[in-house]
Structure formats: structure tokens, C-alpha cells
Design a protein around this motif. Structure first.
Motif, PDB file in Angstrom:
ATOM      1  N   MET A   1       0.840  -1.204   0.000  1.00 12.95           N
ATOM      2  CA  MET A   1       0.000   0.000   0.000  1.00 12.95           C
ATOM      3  C   MET A   1       0.868   1.245   0.000  1.00 12.95           C
ATOM      4  SD  MET A   1      -2.790   1.220   2.854  1.00 12.95           S
ATOM      5  CE  MET A   1      -3.658   2.776   2.686  1.00 12.95           C
TER       6      MET A   1
ATOM      7  N   PHE B   1       0.687   6.145   4.090  1.00 11.25           N
ATOM      8  CA  PHE B   1      -0.361   7.097   4.440  1.00 11.25           C
ATOM      9  C   PHE B   1       0.083   8.537   4.201  1.00 11.25           C
ATOM     10  CE2 PHE B   1      -2.405   9.853   7.596  1.00 11.25           C
ATOM     11  CZ  PHE B   1      -3.740   9.609   7.318  1.00 11.25           C
TER      12      PHE B   1
ATOM     13  N   VAL C   1      -8.170  10.236   1.456  1.00 10.25           N
ATOM     14  CA  VAL C   1      -7.459   9.358   2.390  1.00 10.25           C
ATOM     15  C   VAL C   1      -8.364   8.213   2.843  1.00 10.25           C
ATOM     16  CG1 VAL C   1      -6.333   9.238   4.642  1.00 10.25           C
ATOM     17  CG2 VAL C   1      -5.921  11.195   3.146  1.00 10.25           C
TER      18      VAL C   1
ATOM     19  N   THR D   1      -7.745   4.245   2.033  1.00 11.77           N
ATOM     20  CA  THR D   1      -7.601   3.332   3.171  1.00 11.77           C
ATOM     21  C   THR D   1      -8.614   2.199   3.113  1.00 11.77           C
ATOM     22  OG1 THR D   1      -6.811   5.166   4.548  1.00 11.77           O
ATOM     23  CG2 THR D   1      -7.567   3.180   5.683  1.00 11.77           C
TER      24      THR D   1
ATOM     25  N   HIS E   1      -8.033  -0.366   0.203  1.00 12.52           N
ATOM     26  CA  HIS E   1      -6.785  -1.117   0.179  1.00 12.52           C
ATOM     27  C   HIS E   1      -7.055  -2.620   0.348  1.00 12.52           C
ATOM     28  CE1 HIS E   1      -2.731  -2.347   0.810  1.00 12.52           C
ATOM     29  NE2 HIS E   1      -2.914  -2.655   2.074  1.00 12.52           N
TER      30      HIS E   1
END
Length: 242
Positions: free
Chosen positions: A1, A4, A178, A182, A185
Motif C-alpha cells: 500500500m 499514508f 485518504v 484506506t 486497500h
């Protein structure tokens, strides 16, 4: 991934583009041809990302049922947003007032929320796709910021209040991008197919039914049309280099 912090940093690009263009529009007024050039260029950029990065992945997943469901859902959502926008649009030009245009702000927030989720879709597909889509939506956000600042100014809001509201809208984009990246994913191939098909439809709708429609002028010179292809070629080459 994708880390962040990296997702947040790329989500900041469209958010800053929206904010800075709206601040600019509160002080200066662009000509119609300048706005049209920005819209043409943004449409070419987004269409390039769709054709070069997202569409091939949908074809590779090779599930026509899920692709149809995702694509249909994306079109239905965008048509619903358009219906809400048109049904709440005034039939006559608005007069200068000091009332807060709540309906406009809600619809703008929905538009930005969808854009943020699309960026999340891009990062769910891969880091390269997410980065290119961040650049593309950043250019699209410039035109959105210009239009939003003009509308709020016509509603009689002060410069400070308009900027504060648009900063809040920009934060919605960051949160949705975001959150989307998230939540999306580690999707299985079936889920990724649905999400990418949905994003494909929404982005195509954005290009053909919003950006290009607003970009066209009655006396459009050839160089304005050329900016669409300049944007497409630029991001085609950028996709090869990244």
C-alpha cells in the motif's frame, strides 16, 4: 500500500489548487478564454489518465458483469448529482445578496467528495495511478475553485468568508481521498473491478458532461481546442516517464 503520508501529500495537491484558485478569483477575474483554456486542458489531462492508466486495468480484470455494475453505478450517481444541481439552479441570474448559498455549497461538497473518492480509487489501483490522478484532479480543481469563488462572490459573501468556506470544502477532499484509499486497500479482484469501473464512468462523465460543456465558447479559436490535446499528450508522456 502507498504510505499514508504519501497519500495525504498527493491529496493536498488538488486541495491546494482549489483553495489557491479560489483566493485568486476573489482578487482577480479571468477572461472567458482563459477559463476555457484551463477547462480544455483539465479535460485532456483527466481523459489521458482514464485512457492510459484506468481503462487498461479494467480490461485486464476481464469481468464484464462486475464492470457493467460498477460503470452503471458511476453513471447513475453522476446523473443524480446533475439532476440535483439542475433542479436547484435558479432560472434567472442571481441578484447580489448576503444569504449563504447552502444548496450550492452542499452540491459542491458532494462533487468534491466524489473527486476525493476517485483519487482514493487511483491509489487503490496503484501508486502510479494515484499520483497521475492527483495531478489531473489538481488541474480540474483550479477551474472548480474559480467557479466556486465567483458564485460565492455573486451571493454577496465577503472575501474572508468565501475563502474560509472553500478551505473547508478542500478539507472534505483530503478526508475523502485518504478515507477512500484506506478503505479500498487490499480489495479482492472483484471489488477492485467494481471500484475501478465506477471511477472510470465518473471520470468520463466529468470530462464529457461538465468540463468540456463548460469549456466551449461560441467563438472558440483553434488554439483553445488544442489545449485539450496538449493536456492529453502531456499526461500520456508523464505516464511513460513515471
Amino acid at each position: 500500500m502507498t504510505p499514508f503520508i504519501s497519500i495525504v501529500s498527493y491529496a493536498l495537491l488538488p486541495a491546494l489548487a482549489l483553495t489557491s484558485s479560489s483566493v485568486w478569483a476573489t482578487y482577480y477575474k479571468l477572461s472567458q478564454k482563459a477559463k476555457s483554456a484551463i477547462l480544455h486542458f483539465a479535460a485532456g489531462v483527466i481523459f489521458s489518465v482514464v485512457a492510459v492508466e484506468i481503462l487498461p486495468q479494467v480490461v485486464e480484470l476481464h469481468n464484464w458483469v462486475l464492470t457493467s455494475l460498477g460503470f452503471g453505478g458511476g453513471i447513475l450517481l453522476m446523473l443524480l448529482i446533475r439532476h440535483l444541481t439542475e433542479s436547484n439552479a435558479p432560472s434567472t441570474p442571481p441578484k447580489t445578496t448576503t444569504s449563504l448559498p447552502v444548496t450550492f455549497l452542499v452540491l459542491l461538497g458532494i462533487d468534491v467528495l466524489v473527486d476525493g473518492l476517485l483519487l482514493g480509487v487511483g491509489f487503490a489501483a496503484g501508486a502510479k495511478e494515484g499520483k497521475l490522478l492527483a495531478y489531473a484532479l489538481g488541474i480540474e480543481s483550479i477551474s472548480l475553485g474559480l467557479a466556486a469563488a465567483t458564485t460565492l462572490g455573486n451571493a454577496g459573501l465577503t472575501r474572508g468568508r468565501s475563502i474560509s468556506l472553500l478551505v473547508g470544502i478542500a478539507l472534505v477532499f483530503i478526508i475523502s481521498a485518504v478515507g477512500g484509499a484506506t478503505l479500498l486497500h487490499s480489495l479482492p479482484p472483484s471489488g477492485l473491478d467494481l471500484v475501478l469501473s465506477f471511477g472510470l464512468a465518473a471520470l468520463l462523465f466529468l470530462v464529457t458532461e461538465e468540463l468540456l460543456q463548460e469549456a466551449h465558447l461560441s467563438d472558440e479559436p483553434a488554439w483553445l481546442t488544442a489545449t485539450f490535446y496538449m493536456g492529453f499528450l502531456l499526461f500520456l508522456l508523464l505516464g511513460m516517464l513515471i
